[in-house]
Design an enzyme around this catalytic site. Sequence first.
Site, mmCIF file in Angstrom:
data_model
loop_
_atom_site.group_PDB
_atom_site.id
_atom_site.type_symbol
_atom_site.label_atom_id
_atom_site.label_comp_id
_atom_site.label_asym_id
_atom_site.label_seq_id
_atom_site.Cartn_x
_atom_site.Cartn_y
_atom_site.Cartn_z
ATOM 1 C CG ASN A 34 34.982 -36.765 3.074
ATOM 2 O OD1 ASN A 34 34.844 -37.144 4.228
ATOM 3 N ND2 ASN A 34 34.562 -35.595 2.647
ATOM 4 C CB VAL A 35 40.164 -36.344 5.467
ATOM 5 C CG1 VAL A 35 40.784 -37.706 5.192
ATOM 6 C CG2 VAL A 35 40.799 -35.298 4.572
ATOM 7 N NE ARG A 36 32.636 -37.301 7.372
ATOM 8 C CZ ARG A 36 32.878 -38.429 6.736
ATOM 9 N NH1 ARG A 36 33.668 -38.417 5.679
ATOM 10 N NH2 ARG A 36 32.349 -39.573 7.138
ATOM 11 N NE ARG A 56 30.120 -21.470 -4.444
ATOM 12 C CZ ARG A 56 30.801 -21.908 -5.503
ATOM 13 N NH1 ARG A 56 31.338 -23.121 -5.485
ATOM 14 N NH2 ARG A 56 30.958 -21.123 -6.563
ATOM 15 C CB SER A 114 34.803 -33.978 -0.180
ATOM 16 O OG SER A 114 34.260 -32.758 -0.645
ATOM 17 C CG HIS A 149 34.775 -40.449 -2.702
ATOM 18 N ND1 HIS A 149 34.683 -41.192 -1.539
ATOM 19 C CD2 HIS A 149 34.299 -39.220 -2.399
ATOM 20 C CE1 HIS A 149 34.163 -40.431 -0.583
ATOM 21 N NE2 HIS A 149 33.927 -39.238 -1.069
ATOM 22 C CG HIS A 151 41.947 -53.020 -1.109
ATOM 23 N ND1 HIS A 151 41.112 -52.758 -0.051
ATOM 24 C CD2 HIS A 151 41.180 -52.972 -2.223
ATOM 25 C CE1 HIS A 151 39.882 -52.577 -0.493
ATOM 26 N NE2 HIS A 151 39.893 -52.702 -1.815
ATOM 27 C CG HIS A 160 33.935 -38.312 -12.546
ATOM 28 N ND1 HIS A 160 33.382 -39.535 -12.244
ATOM 29 C CD2 HIS A 160 33.313 -37.402 -11.744
ATOM 30 C CE1 HIS A 160 32.461 -39.377 -11.306
ATOM 31 N NE2 HIS A 160 32.403 -38.099 -10.979
ATOM 32 N N GLY A 169 22.259 -25.962 3.933
ATOM 33 C CA GLY A 169 22.270 -24.801 3.053
ATOM 34 C C GLY A 169 23.634 -24.519 2.466
#
Length: 307
Positions: free
Chosen positions: A114-116, A266, A98, A112, A151, A102, A264
């Site tokens: 993110n790949v998960r 980091r 992720s 931004h 896009h 800025h 929980g």
Amino acid sequence: MNTTDTPDIESVKTYLINLQQKICTALAEEDGGKDFIVDKWDREGGNGGGITRVLSHGNVFEQAGVNFSHVTGDQLPASATAHRPELTGRQFQAMGVSLVIHPKNPNIPTSHANVRFFIATKDNEDPVWWFGGGFDLTPYYGNEEDCIHWHNIAKKACEPFGSGTYEKYKTWCDDYFYIKHRDEQRGIGGLFFDDLNEEGFEKSFSFMQSVGDHYIDAYLPIVQNRKNDPYTDAQREFQLYRRGRYVEFNLVYDRGTLFGLQTGGRTESILMSLPPIVHFEYNKTIEKNSEEEKLYEYYLKPKDWLK
């Protein structure tokens, strides 16, 4: 839901670590002033860890954070089981990259991505797994050329995966990055997908890779075109004001932030997405017929940028 084929977890992890390195190398080269610090960390109890990379106070980027994490646990948090109660009580692994960038110059949008990958297991039952991610763009001063380019690359990432793929995930992005209490979009969107597994592991993994691999192609040309644009103190103040919307969304709505905090995770790595400097102003008035008003009235409205 197709969950019968066995996911190759190590291949996903290797790809994510390499993607983090590739993105950081490209951004550091573009900044030309600072490099990313590397902060490796482990969760307590041996339940995974990660690599956080942060570039601060560079020539171009005020703060750029790119995080890889791989966490495990015996119990899914509420954020993961809210719409999937059947997963309650399962062990899980979650891994992803992720990032939030800025920039200093208000003419460069914040970006931004993110790949998960997520897998939940239980004795004597088939694993449940899926991919998610996307990328989106948050301008402070709108630029039509940038929006069209962003896009177009998003559509290019989706093209090998069938007609309608871009449109589906573009709409999902517009819906997801919506700040309900402000009744406004966070930015001009991009792609957002989740719960991806219907086509099997290999095709789902390929799509996640395509999204991850196209991020730099989408963002870097915009940075290069805008980084030398002049700006005023007033434009800088508006940028800091609008960064407040980023804070609001991430702390109130963002699934990744909520998941990380509830498991929980980091805290420093989870909250690295927040801007380094932000300005909240009570009941700010936007001048009529200004570029700032145009951001609200034209750019922060879902639209077809490819027409």
